[in-house]
Design a protein around this motif. Sequence first.
Motif, mmCIF file in Angstrom:
data_model
loop_
_atom_site.group_PDB
_atom_site.id
_atom_site.type_symbol
_atom_site.label_atom_id
_atom_site.label_comp_id
_atom_site.label_asym_id
_atom_site.label_seq_id
_atom_site.Cartn_x
_atom_site.Cartn_y
_atom_site.Cartn_z
ATOM 1 N N SER A 138 0.897 -1.192 -0.032
ATOM 2 C CA SER A 138 -0.116 0.236 0.077
ATOM 3 C C SER A 138 0.913 1.270 -0.100
ATOM 4 C CB SER A 138 -0.725 0.043 1.166
ATOM 5 O OG SER A 138 -1.945 -1.021 1.259
ATOM 6 N N ARG A 139 0.273 2.147 -0.429
ATOM 7 C CA ARG A 139 1.414 3.560 -0.690
ATOM 8 C C ARG A 139 0.865 4.797 -0.185
ATOM 9 N NH1 ARG A 139 2.234 2.944 -7.347
ATOM 10 N NH2 ARG A 139 3.443 1.111 -7.264
ATOM 11 N N LEU A 140 1.818 5.594 -0.046
ATOM 12 C CA LEU A 140 1.722 7.097 0.490
ATOM 13 C C LEU A 140 2.518 7.803 -0.420
ATOM 14 C CD1 LEU A 140 1.164 9.163 2.729
ATOM 15 C CD2 LEU A 140 3.664 8.756 3.488
ATOM 16 N N TYR A 141 1.726 9.072 -0.977
ATOM 17 C CA TYR A 141 2.161 9.764 -1.780
ATOM 18 C C TYR A 141 2.022 11.351 -1.257
ATOM 19 C CZ TYR A 141 1.092 6.573 -5.608
ATOM 20 O OH TYR A 141 0.975 5.305 -6.660
ATOM 21 N N ARG A 142 2.580 12.136 -1.990
ATOM 22 C CA ARG A 142 2.460 13.601 -1.564
ATOM 23 C C ARG A 142 2.261 14.595 -2.707
ATOM 24 N NH1 ARG A 142 7.936 15.341 0.297
ATOM 25 N NH2 ARG A 142 8.110 15.862 -2.098
ATOM 26 N N LEU A 143 1.344 15.355 -2.677
ATOM 27 C CA LEU A 143 1.184 16.395 -3.668
ATOM 28 C C LEU A 143 1.737 17.776 -3.079
ATOM 29 C CD1 LEU A 143 0.015 16.596 -6.616
ATOM 30 C CD2 LEU A 143 -1.976 17.783 -5.289
ATOM 31 N N ARG A 144 2.741 18.227 -4.083
ATOM 32 C CA ARG A 144 3.452 19.521 -3.463
ATOM 33 C C ARG A 144 3.349 20.203 -4.966
ATOM 34 N NH1 ARG A 144 8.480 19.368 0.079
ATOM 35 N NH2 ARG A 144 7.007 19.012 1.446
ATOM 36 N N ASP A 145 2.665 21.374 -4.953
ATOM 37 C CA ASP A 145 3.012 22.397 -6.186
ATOM 38 C C ASP A 145 2.787 21.663 -7.480
ATOM 39 O OD1 ASP A 145 4.031 24.356 -4.418
ATOM 40 O OD2 ASP A 145 6.285 23.651 -4.605
ATOM 41 N N GLY A 146 1.460 20.728 -7.151
ATOM 42 C CA GLY A 146 0.934 20.311 -8.381
ATOM 43 C C GLY A 146 1.758 19.084 -8.892
ATOM 44 N N GLN A 147 2.872 18.653 -8.237
ATOM 45 C CA GLN A 147 3.559 17.305 -8.445
ATOM 46 C C GLN A 147 3.362 16.302 -7.491
ATOM 47 O OE1 GLN A 147 7.610 17.935 -9.290
ATOM 48 N NE2 GLN A 147 8.018 15.900 -9.719
ATOM 49 N N LEU A 148 3.138 14.868 -8.049
ATOM 50 C CA LEU A 148 2.732 13.714 -7.242
ATOM 51 C C LEU A 148 4.066 13.039 -7.213
ATOM 52 C CD1 LEU A 148 0.138 12.564 -5.751
ATOM 53 C CD2 LEU A 148 0.393 10.789 -7.784
ATOM 54 N N THR A 149 4.329 12.672 -5.675
ATOM 55 C CA THR A 149 5.559 11.856 -5.629
ATOM 56 C C THR A 149 5.264 10.762 -4.722
ATOM 57 O OG1 THR A 149 7.066 13.930 -5.477
ATOM 58 C CG2 THR A 149 8.011 11.887 -4.672
ATOM 59 N N GLN A 150 5.548 9.588 -4.878
ATOM 60 C CA GLN A 150 5.363 8.376 -4.105
ATOM 61 C C GLN A 150 6.596 8.420 -2.857
ATOM 62 O OE1 GLN A 150 5.276 4.382 -5.892
ATOM 63 N NE2 GLN A 150 5.592 3.550 -3.816
ATOM 64 N N LEU A 151 6.089 8.419 -1.699
ATOM 65 C CA LEU A 151 7.051 8.590 -0.685
ATOM 66 C C LEU A 151 7.527 7.198 -0.215
ATOM 67 C CD1 LEU A 151 5.571 11.483 1.716
ATOM 68 C CD2 LEU A 151 7.412 11.513 -0.348
ATOM 69 N N THR A 152 6.631 6.122 -0.203
ATOM 70 C CA THR A 152 6.993 4.801 0.209
ATOM 71 C C THR A 152 7.459 3.862 -0.808
ATOM 72 O OG1 THR A 152 4.661 4.078 -0.158
ATOM 73 C CG2 THR A 152 5.377 4.717 2.034
ATOM 74 N N THR A 153 8.150 2.691 -0.413
ATOM 75 C CA THR A 153 8.789 2.030 -1.398
ATOM 76 C C THR A 153 8.048 0.662 -1.308
ATOM 77 O OG1 THR A 153 11.052 2.802 -1.312
ATOM 78 C CG2 THR A 153 10.655 0.628 -2.106
ATOM 79 N N ASP A 154 7.374 0.149 -2.434
ATOM 80 C CA ASP A 154 6.538 -1.020 -2.474
ATOM 81 C C ASP A 154 7.416 -2.265 -1.957
ATOM 82 O OD1 ASP A 154 4.653 0.460 -3.580
ATOM 83 O OD2 ASP A 154 4.877 -0.370 -5.415
ATOM 84 N N ASP A 203 -3.566 -0.797 -3.120
ATOM 85 C CA ASP A 203 -3.441 -1.199 -4.555
ATOM 86 C C ASP A 203 -4.731 -1.253 -5.268
ATOM 87 O OD1 ASP A 203 -4.200 -3.612 -3.787
ATOM 88 O OD2 ASP A 203 -2.403 -4.605 -4.391
ATOM 89 N N GLY A 204 -5.609 -1.209 -4.823
ATOM 90 C CA GLY A 204 -6.983 -1.095 -5.493
ATOM 91 C C GLY A 204 -7.246 0.260 -6.170
ATOM 92 N N LEU A 205 -6.534 1.291 -5.830
ATOM 93 C CA LEU A 205 -6.309 2.427 -6.517
ATOM 94 C C LEU A 205 -5.235 2.614 -7.620
ATOM 95 C CD1 LEU A 205 -7.523 5.433 -6.609
ATOM 96 C CD2 LEU A 205 -5.638 6.041 -5.309
ATOM 97 N N ASN A 206 -4.005 2.417 -7.295
ATOM 98 C CA ASN A 206 -2.945 2.428 -8.363
ATOM 99 C C ASN A 206 -2.735 1.317 -9.309
ATOM 100 O OD1 ASN A 206 -1.817 1.891 -5.217
ATOM 101 N ND2 ASN A 206 -0.432 0.827 -6.861
ATOM 102 N N ASP A 207 -3.632 0.343 -8.891
ATOM 103 C CA ASP A 207 -3.498 -0.910 -9.965
ATOM 104 C C ASP A 207 -4.591 -0.565 -10.897
ATOM 105 O OD1 ASP A 207 -1.419 -2.224 -9.063
ATOM 106 O OD2 ASP A 207 -2.476 -3.822 -8.363
ATOM 107 N N MET A 208 -5.492 0.544 -10.842
ATOM 108 C CA MET A 208 -6.749 0.679 -11.839
ATOM 109 C C MET A 208 -6.360 1.946 -12.525
ATOM 110 S SD MET A 208 -8.353 -2.037 -11.402
ATOM 111 C CE MET A 208 -9.362 -1.548 -12.459
ATOM 112 N N ILE A 209 -5.785 2.885 -11.801
ATOM 113 C CA ILE A 209 -5.478 4.134 -12.357
ATOM 114 C C ILE A 209 -3.847 4.550 -12.237
ATOM 115 C CG2 ILE A 209 -7.726 5.074 -12.465
ATOM 116 C CD1 ILE A 209 -7.179 6.793 -10.133
ATOM 117 N N THR A 210 -3.351 5.253 -13.252
ATOM 118 C CA THR A 210 -1.974 5.689 -13.159
ATOM 119 C C THR A 210 -1.700 6.596 -12.446
ATOM 120 O OG1 THR A 210 -2.271 7.273 -14.907
ATOM 121 C CG2 THR A 210 -1.762 4.896 -15.710
ATOM 122 N N ASP A 211 -0.340 6.924 -12.036
ATOM 123 C CA ASP A 211 0.306 7.849 -11.156
ATOM 124 C C ASP A 211 -0.401 9.217 -11.848
ATOM 125 O OD1 ASP A 211 0.905 6.061 -9.499
ATOM 126 O OD2 ASP A 211 2.986 6.843 -9.640
#
Length: 249
Positions: A138-154, A203-211
């Motif tokens: 499962s994942r943690l993302y951050r949105l900053r200044d319009g840019q999405l970054t994945q903080l965790t490592t799967d 993963d039900g979110l990021n397996d269905m739609i892209t980053d």
Amino acid sequence: MSRIVLTAASRIGCVRSNNEDMVLAFDKLLRSDAYKTEFMTENTDRFIVAIADGMGGHNAGEVASEEVLSNLKFFINDLPHGLTPGEMNEMMAEWIDTINKKVNSHGLMDPSKLEMGTTLVGVLYFCGHYYWMNCGDSRLYRLRDGQLTQLTTDHSLLRNDGSQRHSNVITNCIGAGILNSYIDFYEFTNDVLPGDAYLLCSDGLNDMITDSEIEELMVANKSANQLCEAAIEAGGFDNVSTCVFHIDK
């Protein structure tokens, strides 16, 4: 002092017959439900936002995710004031070992729960410090200044083509017969800025739609439930759970 706006949602999806995900949003446990709240950090010394994606036959995944988040809720509530980040790391390492043994013990008593387990991703605010935690994919993302970054490592195997999408073969989780489960646990207080938005998801979110699609939805300030809807509209092959919280400027 910050104002936190939090939305959380957990949905069964279009294919599964039951929802093995569970969400912990502040002090509320959610399954197949949605929730919204807002609060000031000056009014609380701690809050936890977390998602557990359960796995295992005979509905055992539901048991694992609920047990882990219920246990985590009480663990966080019982932490004494004044713990340093180093002490917090030690406490979390002890907790993950204890809860892993507890989840695995169910299989010894009930064969139908032999392989039950769960992932865990979360953000903790405790005595002025922010921490994130991860065990599984499962994942943690951050949105900053319009840019999405994945903080965790799967904690999972990459697909054979080397892409960054999930392989659905996880290498670490709580339970599922894993004897030495571990948790990534980091303080990131100095990297939290006003205006940041954070997304936790199964993963039900990021397996269905892209980053990129997730980024567009986050930029548009969509709620956790609207993110779940996007995954369901894309096919909803799995349970999907999300938490979104904004740190207001």
